[in-house]
Design a protein around this motif. Structure first.
Motif, PDB file in Angstrom:
ATOM      1  N   ALA A  46       0.987  -1.365  -0.146  1.00  0.00           N
ATOM      2  CA  ALA A  46      -0.194   0.018  -0.236  1.00  0.00           C
ATOM      3  C   ALA A  46       1.207   1.107  -0.216  1.00  0.00           C
ATOM      4  O   ALA A  46       0.771   2.201  -0.590  1.00  0.00           O
ATOM      5  CB  ALA A  46      -1.227   0.078   1.196  1.00  0.00           C
ATOM      6  N   VAL A  47       2.334   1.155   0.727  1.00  0.00           N
ATOM      7  CA  VAL A  47       2.491   2.376   0.940  1.00  0.00           C
ATOM      8  C   VAL A  47       3.409   2.582  -0.329  1.00  0.00           C
ATOM      9  O   VAL A  47       3.643   3.920  -1.248  1.00  0.00           O
ATOM     10  CB  VAL A  47       3.772   1.852   1.930  1.00  0.00           C
ATOM     11  CG1 VAL A  47       4.999   3.336   1.906  1.00  0.00           C
ATOM     12  CG2 VAL A  47       2.902   2.197   3.864  1.00  0.00           C
ATOM     13  N   CYS A 100       0.964   3.934  -2.428  1.00  0.00           N
ATOM     14  CA  CYS A 100       0.937   5.750  -2.844  1.00  0.00           C
ATOM     15  C   CYS A 100       1.943   6.920  -2.960  1.00  0.00           C
ATOM     16  O   CYS A 100       2.022   7.844  -3.395  1.00  0.00           O
ATOM     17  CB  CYS A 100       0.845   5.539  -0.911  1.00  0.00           C
ATOM     18  SG  CYS A 100      -0.840   5.544  -0.184  1.00  0.00           S
ATOM     19  N   ALA A 155       1.329   6.352  -6.449  1.00  0.00           N
ATOM     20  CA  ALA A 155      -0.061   7.467  -6.490  1.00  0.00           C
ATOM     21  C   ALA A 155       0.881   9.298  -7.038  1.00  0.00           C
ATOM     22  O   ALA A 155       0.738  10.156  -7.581  1.00  0.00           O
ATOM     23  CB  ALA A 155      -0.570   7.368  -6.445  1.00  0.00           C
ATOM     24  N   SER A 156       1.982   9.211  -6.051  1.00  0.00           N
ATOM     25  CA  SER A 156       2.374  10.628  -5.396  1.00  0.00           C
ATOM     26  C   SER A 156       3.699  10.765  -6.622  1.00  0.00           C
ATOM     27  O   SER A 156       3.968  11.778  -7.133  1.00  0.00           O
ATOM     28  CB  SER A 156       3.282  10.548  -4.700  1.00  0.00           C
ATOM     29  OG  SER A 156       2.405  11.017  -3.039  1.00  0.00           O
TER      30      SER A 156
END
Length: 146
Positions: A76-77, A80, A83-84
């Motif tokens: 999940a990290v 993220c 996505a960033s």
């Protein structure tokens, strides 16, 4: 009388032997009961060890689940972070589009300046033609007057 005592003693001897045999059997039964109790205790210990092994397996399963949850959190990290990065690339693309628009405006201003210069040149030509016409009129006037 002593003969009767001897006979009584001889008659009671089998009873004594029977009593001794009964006592020996009782001791053997006690030993067998003791062994049975020992076997029950050993079985109880084996059951306890099985329960402890079950608990250990449960703890291993719980640890595996915890490791799986940590891996899922790491994924999940990572998502993220990805996505960033994608958002950053979109911002960079927006900045690039903004720079292209600014360059287009600058080109438009250059074209407008060129048109203005062209209009100035045309005006200068018109002024030159007016001056030439004035000179021609002046020459005509000068040539017509005696």
């Amino acid at each position: 009388m002593s003969a009767s005592l001897a006979v009584g003693a001889l008659m009671s001897a089998p009873l004594a032997v029977g009593a001794l045999m009964s006592a020996s059997l009782a001791v053997r039964l006690c030993v067998a009961a003791s062994l049975a109790v020992g076997l029950c205790v050993a079985a109880s210990l084996a059951v306890g060890l099985c329960v402890a092994a079950s608990i250990a397996v449960g703890l291993c399963v719980a640890a595996s689940v915890a490791v799986g949850l940590c891996v899922a959190a790491s994924v999940a990290v990572g998502l993220c972070v990805a996505a960033s990065v994608a958002v950053g690339l979109c911002v960079a693309a927006s900045v690039a589009v903004g720079l292209c628009v600014a360059a287009s405006v600058a080109v438009g201003l250059c074209v407008a300046a060129s048109v203005a210069v062209g209009l100035c040149v045309a005006a200068s030509v018109a002024v030159g033609l007016c001056v030439a016409a004035s000179v021609a009129v002046g020459l005509c006037v000068a040539g017509a007057s005696p």
